[in-house]
Design a protein around this motif. Sequence first.
Motif, PDB file in Angstrom:
ATOM      1  N   ASP A  76       0.810  -1.224   0.000  1.00 43.85           N
ATOM      2  CA  ASP A  76       0.000   0.000   0.000  1.00 43.85           C
ATOM      3  C   ASP A  76       0.845   1.277   0.000  1.00 43.85           C
ATOM      4  O   ASP A  76       0.327   2.366   0.121  1.00 43.85           O
ATOM      5  CB  ASP A  76      -0.978   0.000   1.167  1.00 43.85           C
ATOM      6  CG  ASP A  76      -0.286   0.011   2.520  1.00 43.85           C
ATOM      7  OD1 ASP A  76       0.964  -0.046   2.575  1.00 43.85           O
ATOM      8  OD2 ASP A  76      -0.999   0.084   3.537  1.00 43.85           O
ATOM      9  N   ARG A  77       2.159   1.148  -0.176  1.00 41.98           N
ATOM     10  CA  ARG A  77       3.038   2.328  -0.199  1.00 41.98           C
ATOM     11  C   ARG A  77       3.087   3.000  -1.573  1.00 41.98           C
ATOM     12  O   ARG A  77       3.563   4.123  -1.697  1.00 41.98           O
ATOM     13  CB  ARG A  77       4.455   1.938   0.221  1.00 41.98           C
ATOM     14  CG  ARG A  77       4.505   1.388   1.655  1.00 41.98           C
ATOM     15  CD  ARG A  77       5.844   0.788   1.955  1.00 41.98           C
ATOM     16  NE  ARG A  77       5.968  -0.427   1.125  1.00 41.98           N
ATOM     17  CZ  ARG A  77       7.110  -1.026   0.868  1.00 41.98           C
ATOM     18  NH1 ARG A  77       8.240  -0.543   1.327  1.00 41.98           N
ATOM     19  NH2 ARG A  77       7.142  -2.122   0.128  1.00 41.98           N
ATOM     20  N   ILE A 133       3.915   9.255 -10.935  1.00 37.66           N
ATOM     21  CA  ILE A 133       3.521  10.488 -10.260  1.00 37.66           C
ATOM     22  C   ILE A 133       3.888  10.339  -8.789  1.00 37.66           C
ATOM     23  O   ILE A 133       3.529   9.338  -8.159  1.00 37.66           O
ATOM     24  CB  ILE A 133       1.996  10.719 -10.419  1.00 37.66           C
ATOM     25  CG1 ILE A 133       1.618  10.721 -11.903  1.00 37.66           C
ATOM     26  CG2 ILE A 133       1.581  12.011  -9.728  1.00 37.66           C
ATOM     27  CD1 ILE A 133       0.115  10.632 -12.157  1.00 37.66           C
ATOM     28  N   ASP A 134       4.611  11.316  -8.245  1.00 33.02           N
ATOM     29  CA  ASP A 134       5.018  11.207  -6.843  1.00 33.02           C
ATOM     30  C   ASP A 134       3.862  11.579  -5.907  1.00 33.02           C
ATOM     31  O   ASP A 134       2.771  11.952  -6.352  1.00 33.02           O
ATOM     32  CB  ASP A 134       6.279  12.021  -6.560  1.00 33.02           C
ATOM     33  CG  ASP A 134       6.095  13.531  -6.629  1.00 33.02           C
ATOM     34  OD1 ASP A 134       4.942  14.024  -6.704  1.00 33.02           O
ATOM     35  OD2 ASP A 134       7.116  14.239  -6.606  1.00 33.02           O
ATOM     36  N   ALA A 135       4.107  11.488  -4.612  1.00 34.16           N
ATOM     37  CA  ALA A 135       3.075  11.741  -3.608  1.00 34.16           C
ATOM     38  C   ALA A 135       2.582  13.189  -3.625  1.00 34.16           C
ATOM     39  O   ALA A 135       1.506  13.487  -3.113  1.00 34.16           O
ATOM     40  CB  ALA A 135       3.602  11.385  -2.215  1.00 34.16           C
ATOM     41  N   HIS A 136       3.347  14.088  -4.242  1.00 39.62           N
ATOM     42  CA  HIS A 136       2.962  15.501  -4.336  1.00 39.62           C
ATOM     43  C   HIS A 136       2.186  15.801  -5.621  1.00 39.62           C
ATOM     44  O   HIS A 136       1.826  16.950  -5.874  1.00 39.62           O
ATOM     45  CB  HIS A 136       4.198  16.392  -4.258  1.00 39.62           C
ATOM     46  CG  HIS A 136       5.026  16.140  -3.041  1.00 39.62           C
ATOM     47  ND1 HIS A 136       4.635  16.504  -1.772  1.00 39.62           N
ATOM     48  CD2 HIS A 136       6.218  15.512  -2.895  1.00 39.62           C
ATOM     49  CE1 HIS A 136       5.545  16.131  -0.898  1.00 39.62           C
ATOM     50  NE2 HIS A 136       6.512  15.522  -1.550  1.00 39.62           N
ATOM     51  N   GLY A 137       1.949  14.775  -6.434  1.00 39.44           N
ATOM     52  CA  GLY A 137       1.179  14.957  -7.654  1.00 39.44           C
ATOM     53  C   GLY A 137       1.995  15.410  -8.851  1.00 39.44           C
ATOM     54  O   GLY A 137       1.434  15.853  -9.841  1.00 39.44           O
ATOM     55  N   GLU A 138       3.318  15.277  -8.779  1.00 41.05           N
ATOM     56  CA  GLU A 138       4.192  15.679  -9.877  1.00 41.05           C
ATOM     57  C   GLU A 138       4.615  14.461 -10.686  1.00 41.05           C
ATOM     58  O   GLU A 138       4.976  13.422 -10.115  1.00 41.05           O
ATOM     59  CB  GLU A 138       5.449  16.380  -9.340  1.00 41.05           C
ATOM     60  CG  GLU A 138       5.160  17.635  -8.551  1.00 41.05           C
ATOM     61  CD  GLU A 138       4.577  18.742  -9.398  1.00 41.05           C
ATOM     62  OE1 GLU A 138       5.003  18.892 -10.566  1.00 41.05           O
ATOM     63  OE2 GLU A 138       3.689  19.463  -8.900  1.00 41.05           O
ATOM     64  N   VAL A 139       4.603  14.585 -12.003  1.00 42.05           N
ATOM     65  CA  VAL A 139       5.109  13.517 -12.862  1.00 42.05           C
ATOM     66  C   VAL A 139       6.632  13.538 -12.750  1.00 42.05           C
ATOM     67  O   VAL A 139       7.269  14.529 -13.097  1.00 42.05           O
ATOM     68  CB  VAL A 139       4.668  13.695 -14.323  1.00 42.05           C
ATOM     69  CG1 VAL A 139       5.253  12.600 -15.205  1.00 42.05           C
ATOM     70  CG2 VAL A 139       3.150  13.706 -14.425  1.00 42.05           C
ATOM     71  N   THR A 156      11.277   3.814  -9.632  1.00 39.05           N
ATOM     72  CA  THR A 156      10.521   3.934  -8.382  1.00 39.05           C
ATOM     73  C   THR A 156      11.404   3.983  -7.148  1.00 39.05           C
ATOM     74  O   THR A 156      10.894   4.166  -6.042  1.00 39.05           O
ATOM     75  CB  THR A 156       9.527   2.749  -8.228  1.00 39.05           C
ATOM     76  OG1 THR A 156      10.240   1.517  -8.242  1.00 39.05           O
ATOM     77  CG2 THR A 156       8.476   2.778  -9.332  1.00 39.05           C
ATOM     78  N   ARG A 157      12.711   3.861  -7.340  1.00 41.08           N
ATOM     79  CA  ARG A 157      13.638   3.891  -6.195  1.00 41.08           C
ATOM     80  C   ARG A 157      13.444   5.172  -5.398  1.00 41.08           C
ATOM     81  O   ARG A 157      13.409   6.266  -5.937  1.00 41.08           O
ATOM     82  CB  ARG A 157      15.079   3.787  -6.696  1.00 41.08           C
ATOM     83  CG  ARG A 157      16.080   3.570  -5.565  1.00 41.08           C
ATOM     84  CD  ARG A 157      17.473   3.300  -6.094  1.00 41.08           C
ATOM     85  NE  ARG A 157      17.491   2.005  -6.762  1.00 41.08           N
ATOM     86  CZ  ARG A 157      17.899   1.814  -8.018  1.00 41.08           C
ATOM     87  NH1 ARG A 157      18.308   2.827  -8.742  1.00 41.08           N
ATOM     88  NH2 ARG A 157      17.895   0.616  -8.541  1.00 41.08           N
ATOM     89  N   GLY A 158      13.245   5.015  -4.115  1.00 40.38           N
ATOM     90  CA  GLY A 158      13.077   6.150  -3.230  1.00 40.38           C
ATOM     91  C   GLY A 158      11.656   6.691  -3.144  1.00 40.38           C
ATOM     92  O   GLY A 158      11.382   7.570  -2.327  1.00 40.38           O
ATOM     93  N   LEU A 159      10.739   6.172  -3.937  1.00 42.57           N
ATOM     94  CA  LEU A 159       9.363   6.662  -3.904  1.00 42.57           C
ATOM     95  C   LEU A 159       8.506   5.971  -2.850  1.00 42.57           C
ATOM     96  O   LEU A 159       7.524   6.528  -2.381  1.00 42.57           O
ATOM     97  CB  LEU A 159       8.700   6.493  -5.262  1.00 42.57           C
ATOM     98  CG  LEU A 159       9.082   7.485  -6.347  1.00 42.57           C
ATOM     99  CD1 LEU A 159       8.338   7.181  -7.634  1.00 42.57           C
ATOM    100  CD2 LEU A 159       8.796   8.913  -5.911  1.00 42.57           C
TER     101      LEU A 159
END
Length: 160
Positions: A76-77, A133-139, A156-159
């Motif tokens: 779920d991450r 898309i990151d957690a802030h909504g940025e591609v 996806t490393r670090g996401l």
Amino acid sequence: MMRLLCTLALLLATNLVQAANASAFFTSALPDLRNQPMPMAQFKGKPVVVNFWAEWCKPCRKEIPEFVALAERAGDRLTVVGVSLDDYADESAEFASSLGINYPLAFAGAADGIDLMRALGNAQGGIPFTAIIDAHGEVVFAKLGLMSAEDLEAATRGLY
């Protein structure tokens, strides 16, 4: 000569994936496997891997196991969402099951799917296409073409 070829390859790649905006993705609602509207806004707030594909696309079908493995690993991450350029059909759930898809699927159809891909940076409108898309909504990543396990790991490393 080699420098010229590398420069041309870079220019072509730049034309394929351009500036991206995730707002069109998050404001859309597409039919899910039960043919019910699935609002993409529900995926805001954590990383999302969006994979555009179609049933008839052989490279798309080849990469799906990598997205299945990513969805399993991430739990779920991170959310993996498959967006098909096919229209919803009664057989869609059976097809998804035959591929072992364990993540949400939506059916955009060709026109809406191409518009969404273009908003996410795919100027060509080709598939397979993956945007992250990151957690802030940025591609933060976009690729036109087949994704390997290594590509997904690096992107996806670090996401999550």
